[in-house]
Design a protein around this motif. Structure first.
Motif, PDB file in Angstrom:
ATOM      1  N   THR A 147     -15.644 -10.741 -40.967  1.00  0.00           N
ATOM      2  CA  THR A 147     -15.889 -12.649 -41.637  1.00  0.00           C
ATOM      3  C   THR A 147     -15.584 -13.162 -41.200  1.00  0.00           C
ATOM      4  O   THR A 147     -14.924 -13.093 -40.155  1.00  0.00           O
ATOM      5  N   ALA A 148     -16.381 -14.291 -41.210  1.00  0.00           N
ATOM      6  CA  ALA A 148     -15.139 -15.519 -41.169  1.00  0.00           C
ATOM      7  C   ALA A 148     -14.710 -16.384 -41.434  1.00  0.00           C
ATOM      8  O   ALA A 148     -14.329 -17.835 -40.666  1.00  0.00           O
ATOM      9  N   ASP A 149     -14.061 -16.207 -42.310  1.00  0.00           N
ATOM     10  CA  ASP A 149     -12.727 -16.393 -42.859  1.00  0.00           C
ATOM     11  C   ASP A 149     -11.671 -16.238 -42.649  1.00  0.00           C
ATOM     12  O   ASP A 149     -11.343 -14.714 -42.624  1.00  0.00           O
ATOM     13  N   LEU A 150     -10.184 -16.634 -41.775  1.00  0.00           N
ATOM     14  CA  LEU A 150      -9.400 -15.770 -40.754  1.00  0.00           C
ATOM     15  C   LEU A 150      -8.892 -16.087 -42.272  1.00  0.00           C
ATOM     16  O   LEU A 150      -8.084 -15.268 -42.196  1.00  0.00           O
ATOM     17  N   PRO A 151      -8.572 -16.416 -42.919  1.00  0.00           N
ATOM     18  CA  PRO A 151      -7.654 -16.595 -44.726  1.00  0.00           C
ATOM     19  C   PRO A 151      -8.200 -15.710 -45.396  1.00  0.00           C
ATOM     20  O   PRO A 151      -6.920 -14.812 -45.752  1.00  0.00           O
TER      21      PRO A 151
ATOM     22  N   LEU B 238     -15.836  -4.673 -46.065  1.00  0.00           N
ATOM     23  CA  LEU B 238     -15.207  -4.638 -45.682  1.00  0.00           C
ATOM     24  C   LEU B 238     -13.633  -4.734 -47.046  1.00  0.00           C
ATOM     25  O   LEU B 238     -13.220  -3.985 -47.472  1.00  0.00           O
ATOM     26  N   ALA B 239     -14.214  -5.575 -47.551  1.00  0.00           N
ATOM     27  CA  ALA B 239     -12.912  -6.095 -48.831  1.00  0.00           C
ATOM     28  C   ALA B 239     -13.611  -5.432 -50.258  1.00  0.00           C
ATOM     29  O   ALA B 239     -12.893  -4.588 -51.047  1.00  0.00           O
ATOM     30  N   TYR B 240     -14.910  -5.601 -50.036  1.00  0.00           N
ATOM     31  CA  TYR B 240     -15.442  -4.687 -51.523  1.00  0.00           C
ATOM     32  C   TYR B 240     -15.527  -3.534 -50.872  1.00  0.00           C
ATOM     33  O   TYR B 240     -14.985  -2.750 -51.911  1.00  0.00           O
ATOM     34  N   TYR B 241     -15.699  -2.882 -49.963  1.00  0.00           N
ATOM     35  CA  TYR B 241     -15.035  -1.281 -49.870  1.00  0.00           C
ATOM     36  C   TYR B 241     -13.746  -1.484 -50.380  1.00  0.00           C
ATOM     37  O   TYR B 241     -13.905   0.312 -50.664  1.00  0.00           O
ATOM     38  N   GLN B 242     -12.553  -1.948 -49.819  1.00  0.00           N
ATOM     39  CA  GLN B 242     -11.083  -1.400 -50.053  1.00  0.00           C
ATOM     40  C   GLN B 242     -10.308  -1.673 -52.117  1.00  0.00           C
ATOM     41  O   GLN B 242     -10.278  -0.765 -51.905  1.00  0.00           O
ATOM     42  N   LEU B 243     -11.443  -2.746 -52.210  1.00  0.00           N
ATOM     43  CA  LEU B 243     -11.719  -2.845 -53.374  1.00  0.00           C
ATOM     44  C   LEU B 243     -12.042  -1.590 -54.572  1.00  0.00           C
ATOM     45  O   LEU B 243     -11.175  -0.932 -55.502  1.00  0.00           O
ATOM     46  N   ALA B 244     -13.416  -1.263 -54.175  1.00  0.00           N
ATOM     47  CA  ALA B 244     -14.014  -0.124 -54.684  1.00  0.00           C
ATOM     48  C   ALA B 244     -12.981   1.054 -54.939  1.00  0.00           C
ATOM     49  O   ALA B 244     -12.207   1.710 -55.855  1.00  0.00           O
TER      50      ALA B 244
END
Length: 811
Positions: free
Chosen positions: A398-402, A446-452
């Motif tokens: 991601t390009a978003d550090l937060p 990767l956030a969607y992967y962990q969310l699923a």
């Protein structure tokens, strides 16, 4: 002739059996006054009987203890780990008893059980003779092991860093024993024994207080015993070398795969401790990149995170624990818009630095730093890397550090949720954090992967087994597939979803084979494959997959627990114990794991005492542990017929119930069971009525949910609704047969047997129980022999035959 005039039976040789012996000797005993000797022996006795290893073996009636004048001999009969662990426990306890100076020796070998002049059990034979010689080579504080024992122990990684090869020592009769010193973390004596320091060995001293037999044997018997002792000494010292060279065990410690690495947690040097997750993110991305390289062995994040915050890390010991040749460690310091990353690659076999790198850059370049470090490691280890693997390492998550910080926070919660309390709260918080990360960056795959993953766990575990939760997982996977359609994460997420959400094991297996191509070091690929094999009744294949997952994630208690549960299903109880021991070594204070370890004795040998003792010890030390142990406390107390204990356990049971795997027994079910066995019929009836209402609602909302039908059938059986109970029990078995799900299917067969038993259909109950007993599963000898559930069948020879079929075989 005997008193009845019949010819006397010939007396055979004394039977030999293999024992694992711990010999204990008080150093300086002969110089003490008589009253001092008595006091010291009493003090030593209390130390020894206070060890957990002693108590467990004693409770199983599998321990022989023999006084030896200035010490004692303990003979265990399960594995060489028992006396070794007992010696360490004694060594630890002696820190509070400075007046006791011991030396100890451990050996496995043949013994005879004999009776002494007081008609008490004693031991003799080559095994104890060799143990005496082993012990005689040490000084105060030493725990010496014969090579025979060390060879067995070194097969398990958690023992390897305790063992120190001493070489050979000359003992009585000019024989040479190959010995190892057991010491680490202040236990044992790390110094070289005097006999080895001198460079030449002397004859070991005579046996002090050698056990005596009850009768005077003819001289030729002593000659035979002497020959046996000599043979045993030769076998003990030479069998090891028949297989390998004298330094084989020591070399085995260093026989780690060359292209292997563990990326340890990076230390956060920032003034703001809130940046600790940023430091975790640096480590995580380096590790994630390396995991994609098939030519490397890379240890999972879950295992390496065990070393976060550990001061003065011993990298060589860590590498041995994790089974790798190389270790990467480093520090991260973030200040404003700048970041400094220091990293060093260590060859743990020689404890030498291969290289060290320092990066001072804009914080926005942190992902580039991580990619550069991963690439440098691949080049240093001379690992083959494909273009796709190289591209995956260089791709930014991601390009978003937060967003990445939120993702790392959530990932930490997810990986620790299995052993956190309560689990559900951790998972719901992870969902919140991941949704927030996605709000920051809607393209964060990767956030969607962990969310699923999290939605599927909540659904499958029964925490939120609703269509709405399943739909959330569906949506997350669709977003992931849209963003990275051919990624390993997309295939792995879909495999989990098919497995947990739809029980579609064949299609899940297909997705796993695709996921493994780009995620060769991902333990979940092997864990899930093991789960699928287990569900489909391929038990040996399941064990192989889970053992492979443990190689990649050796310090993950959850994976070790699943391996233990799989061994348990095929009733390989010795392996169950070893797997739990490894998990407990990682999380020694985990009460639930220790209860599961103690529960093995109930299943294997129909002995609930270790389980109840373990639970009561934890509850006495911390009453809040009761709610975490009630799930095991209730059946353990019922098997012990301790109905008051079952009542106390019931009072501690959490509100979320007493599930049996995924069968959703609510709290009111356990209330009804305990009330029934306490004789409170009205309370039992009220509780079971509540269970039935809840089960009926589940079945109405989810008519294809086999576990719901099972629950409804059990409630009807408890209430005396015979026809309804049998109908629901059959529905459950038909909806989820063993051929479709070997784990839950076998449980449903066993509950159908119970329904028949409780409704007076004894013949049909025994028919179903006979089927269940032949299936791998959780039905055990101890459970059948002791649990009050089966009281309606007791006394029937057919039932007793089924119980006997599950009894432990003679060792």
């Amino acid at each position: 002739m005997n008193p009845q005039g019949q010819p006397a039976e010939p007396v055979g040789d004394l039977p030999l059996e293999i024992a694992h012996i711990l010999l204990i000797d008080l150093v300086g005993y002969s110089k003490l006054l008589v009253n001092e000797q008595v006091e010291l022996l009493q003090e030593l006795k209390q130390v020894v009987i206070g060890t957990e290893s002693f108590r467990i073996a004693e409770a199983r009636s599998e321990l022989i203890r023999v006084p030896t004048g200035d010490g004692m001999a303990l003979a265990f009969f399960r594995s060489p780990e028992e006396p070794t662990r007992c010696a360490l426990e004694i060594s630890k306890a002696l820190k509070d008893h400075p007046s006791i100076r011991l030396r100890m020796g451990v050996h496995s070998g043949p013994i005879n059980r004999v009776t002494d002049v007081n008609d008490k059990i004693n031991i003799a034979g080559p095994g104890i003779n060799v143990a005496q010689r082993v012990m005689d080579c040490g000084d105060a504080g030493h725990i010496l092991l014969s090579a025979h024992v060390a060879e067995d122990l070194c097969q398990y990684r958690h023992w390897q860093h305790w063992l120190h090869d001493l070489g050979e020592c000359e003992v009585k009769n000019k024989l040479r024993l190959h010995l190892f010193n057991l010491s680490k973390e202040g236990l044992g004596n790390p110094q070289l024994p005097e006999k080895f320091r001198r460079g030449t060995a002397r004859t070991a001293s005579a046996i002090n207080g050698r056990p005596t037999s009850a009768r005077r044997w003819p001289k030729f018997v002593f000659a035979i015993a002497f020959v046996l002792s000599v043979v045993a000494l030769i076998v003990s010292s030479l069998t090891f070398f028949k297989r390998s060279s004298p330094m084989a065990v020591a070399k085995a410690f260093r026989a780690l795969p060359e292209k292997s690495i563990a990326v340890l947690p990076f230390e956060n040097l920032s003034n703001d401790q809130a940046n600790s997750y940023f430091a975790d993110g640096v480590q995580d991305e380096i590790l994630t990149g390396l995991c994609r390289v098939a030519d490397l062995k890379v240890i999972s994040r879950t295992s390496v995170m065990q070393y976060k915050g550990v001061p003065k890390r011993n990298l060589r010991e860590i590498a041995i624990d994790l089974g790798v040749a190389h270790v990467l460690e480093g520090t991260v310091q973030r200040s404003g818009g700048r970041v400094r990353v220091n990293a060093q690659l260590i060859d743990a076999r020689t404890d030498s630095q291969i290289w060290a790198e320092r990066y001072d850059r804009d914080v926005a370049d942190v992902f580039a730093i991580e990619s550069e470090l991963a690439g440098k490691i691949v080049a240093q280890l001379q690992a083959k890397i494909s273009p796709s693997e190289k591209a995956a390492i260089e791709e930014k998550p991601t390009a978003d550090l937060p967003a990445h910080d939120l993702y790392i926070r959530a990932k930490t919660l997810i990986t620790t949720a299995v052993f956190s309390t309560p689990q559900a709260e951790s998972l719901f918080e992870a969902v919140r954090l991941l949704n927030e990360a996605i709000e920051h960056d809607p393209a964060f795959a990767l956030a969607y992967y962990q969310l699923a993953h999290t939605h599927d766990v909540l659904y499958f575990s029964g925490t939120d087994h609703t269509p709405a939760r399943l739909a959330m997982a569906d949506a997350a996977i669709q977003s992931l597939t849209r963003l990275r359609p051919n990624s390993g994460e997309a295939h792995l997420a879909l495999a989990k979803h098919l497995y947990w959400g739809y029980l579609d094991y064949d299609q899940a297996r297909n997705e796993l084979s695709l996921a493994q191509k780009s995620l060769p070091n991902e333990p979940w690929v092997f864990v899930l494959a093991g789960y699928i094999d287990r569900r489909q009744g391929r038990w040996n294949e399941s064990i192989e997959k889970l053992e492979r997952a443990v190689e990649l994630d050796p310090q993950n208690p959850a994976t070790l627990q699943q391996l233990a549960l799989t061994y348990d299903s095929v009733r390989r109880y010795a392996d169950v114990e070893r797997a739990y021991d490894r998990a407990i070594a990682v999380t020694p204070k985990d009460a639930a794991l220790r209860a599961s370890r103690a529960d093995v004795e109930l299943n294997w040998h129909a002995d609930p005492s270790p389980l109840i003792s373990t639970i009561e010890t934890f509850v006495a030390e911390d009453p809040s542990e009761a709610k975490h142990l009630a799930y095991a406390w209730i059946p353990g107390a019922l098997c012990k017929r301790d109905f008051d204990g079952a009542r106390r356990a019931m009072e501690a049971l959490p509100i979320d119930g007493c599930y049996d795997n995924t069968i959703p027994f609510p709290r009111s079910w356990c209330e009804g069971v305990v009330a029934q066995f306490l004789g409170d019929k009205s309370a039992a009836y009220a509780a079971f009525t509540n269970v039935r209402a809840e089960a009926a609602k589940i079945v109405a909302e989810q008519p294809d949910y086999a576990e719901g039908h099972c629950l409804l059938g059990m409630a009807d059986a408890a209430l005396g609704n015979k026809e309804e109970a049998i109908r629901e029990g059959h529905s459950a078995v038909e909806l989820l047969p063993v051929a479709k799900d070997a784990i839950i299917g076998s449980r449903l067969v066993h509950y159908l047997a119970l329904i028949y038993a409780w409704t007076g259909e004894k013949d049909r109950a025994l028919e179903q129980l006979s089927v269940a007993a032949k299936l791998p599963g959780h039905l055990s000898y101890g459970y059948l022999r002791l649990h009050p559930y089966w009281d309606p069948l007791r006394g029937d020879p057919r039932f007793e035959k089924i119980v006997a079929s599950l009894a432990p075989k003679q060792r």
